[in-house]
Design an enzyme around this catalytic site. Sequence first.
Site, PDB file in Angstrom:
ATOM      1  N   SER A 356       0.844  -1.191   0.000  1.00 21.18           N
ATOM      2  CA  SER A 356       0.000   0.000   0.000  1.00 21.18           C
ATOM      3  C   SER A 356       0.880   1.242   0.000  1.00 21.18           C
ATOM      4  CB  SER A 356      -0.961  -0.041   1.190  1.00 21.18           C
ATOM      5  OG  SER A 356      -1.961   0.934   1.060  1.00 21.18           O
ATOM      6  N   ASP A 441     -10.111  -3.358  -5.283  1.00 24.45           N
ATOM      7  CA  ASP A 441      -9.457  -2.534  -4.272  1.00 24.45           C
ATOM      8  C   ASP A 441      -9.969  -1.097  -4.346  1.00 24.45           C
ATOM      9  OD1 ASP A 441      -7.754  -1.140  -2.606  1.00 24.45           O
ATOM     10  OD2 ASP A 441      -5.951  -2.202  -3.255  1.00 24.45           O
ATOM     11  N   HIS A 477      -8.307  -4.532  -1.068  1.00 25.94           N
ATOM     12  CA  HIS A 477      -7.026  -3.959  -0.657  1.00 25.94           C
ATOM     13  C   HIS A 477      -6.233  -4.896   0.245  1.00 25.94           C
ATOM     14  CE1 HIS A 477      -4.205  -0.695  -0.169  1.00 25.94           C
ATOM     15  NE2 HIS A 477      -4.282  -0.774   1.147  1.00 25.94           N
TER      16      HIS A 477
END
Length: 511
Positions: A356, A441, A477
């Site tokens: 991320s 995501d 995600h």
Amino acid sequence: RRRLDNGDEDEMIFEENDALFWTHMYKSLDKKYLFVESSSKETSEIHFLDLTDPCAKLECIATRRKKVLYDVEHRNGNWLISSNVNGTPNMRFMTCPATAESSEEWKEVVDPSTGKPLFDGGLERSLTSITPFAKHVVAEGREGGIPRVWVISYDDVDEVKKFEQLTFEESAHDVGLGSHSEFDTDKILVSYDSLVTPLQHIEVSMKDNSLRSVLKEKSVPGYDKVNYACDRITVQSRDGKTEIPVSLVYRKDVMEKHLESGEKVHTHLYGYGSYGACCEADFRATRLSLIDRGIVYVIAHVRGGGEMGRQWYEEPDGAKYLCKKNTFNDFVDVARWLIDDKNLTSPDRLSCEGRSAGGLLIGASINQAPELFKMALLGVPFVDVACTMVDSTIPLTVVEWEEWGNPNEQKYHEYMMEYSPINNVKNAKYPSCLLTGGLHDPRVQYWEPAKFAAELRHGASESSGPVCVKMDMSAGHFSASDRYKYLKELSFDYAFLLDQLGLADSVNLKN
């Protein structure tokens, strides 16, 4: 609000219209109040509802003030408040009578043994949460870069009589307060682990914190703690004044062989460094598949996290807004230290990983110093910074403006373009890269890893390692919610890593 004893229409008691702010509700531990918190990354406002009065109105504890954060709990007719009011680097611990619009009455809680505030918001000790009990308050925070838990005991007239920190044998560890629903108790549950100690749940007496009982310890089949060791050191950054905490975990026999022969060892460097989130020195059984193949696992606690307090994150010396590059510089400086100063590894044996915003860290780091790394793992990486942050229709973009800045403003746009990975690929030899993404995501859209992979394939030199993209067509995600699928995904990542490091056929030292 809905009344169950009549047919009245539902009553809306609160609405937040500012897109910068999140809203959530929670109860005080004594069950007397309901709190409605509305907060952005830099400003907060909390309302309360008296649950003992069915006709009570929602009232504000302190009206929002720009860049003032505060959290509230209730105990014995008083608000317990943690806040950075007056611009302190970290949170202060204060109290006042439980009334509305009470900010002028906030007073710091003082240590009776020293006459000084328990938490003054200074640089040495940070406060992250307060949990009240009938005769005690438990505070969580950080000191020396390590998570800490303190027990504050009160006397019969509700004055502080004792302030103690829970201590543990291992110098570097992760500790935190567990979930509690009982207000009138003298015992707490804490979770504890370290890089070499599996997770334990420990019952601790708040009257005498030396009275402890391990209620449960995570079982790790085949793991023998005696074969492993860890270190916690600091590395000086390029600015000549910042000491970056670094944690290492490894097999003892691997490190002994390195020290005796001077032979370089394979090393895996992990980092994150955003949102004030901390990478703790905790235990992960999944790391053992790397460590047992002779890899030293290293965590760089770079700026942008909160390991050293909020000053590690906030301007001017942290890593957000117009000082974000400190995150990437710190990571590269740690990599150079592992190679040049500690002489632990070499560029052909050093891999790196981030997910991320940690993927942004890896993307920016391999752009800055591609020659330092053999292989890079970028999980759901946030790599198209300016393009994503300029579009307010993308979920989460507006609230993220208080992290990265709003690129619709020239100064932030120009600064982002200097570090955004997708905009800074150069004609150089890059490490092998595995980029992963999820079709669903909402935080990092699937096209970001795909676009960055295309940019690497087009812009990097032909001598670079392979650039591979793995897109999960059913994940978001956080990858798969199914733990077995999660382990399969992780094993794919590690298989790629081991293959690129030339360790695919290596012997597991545990066997």
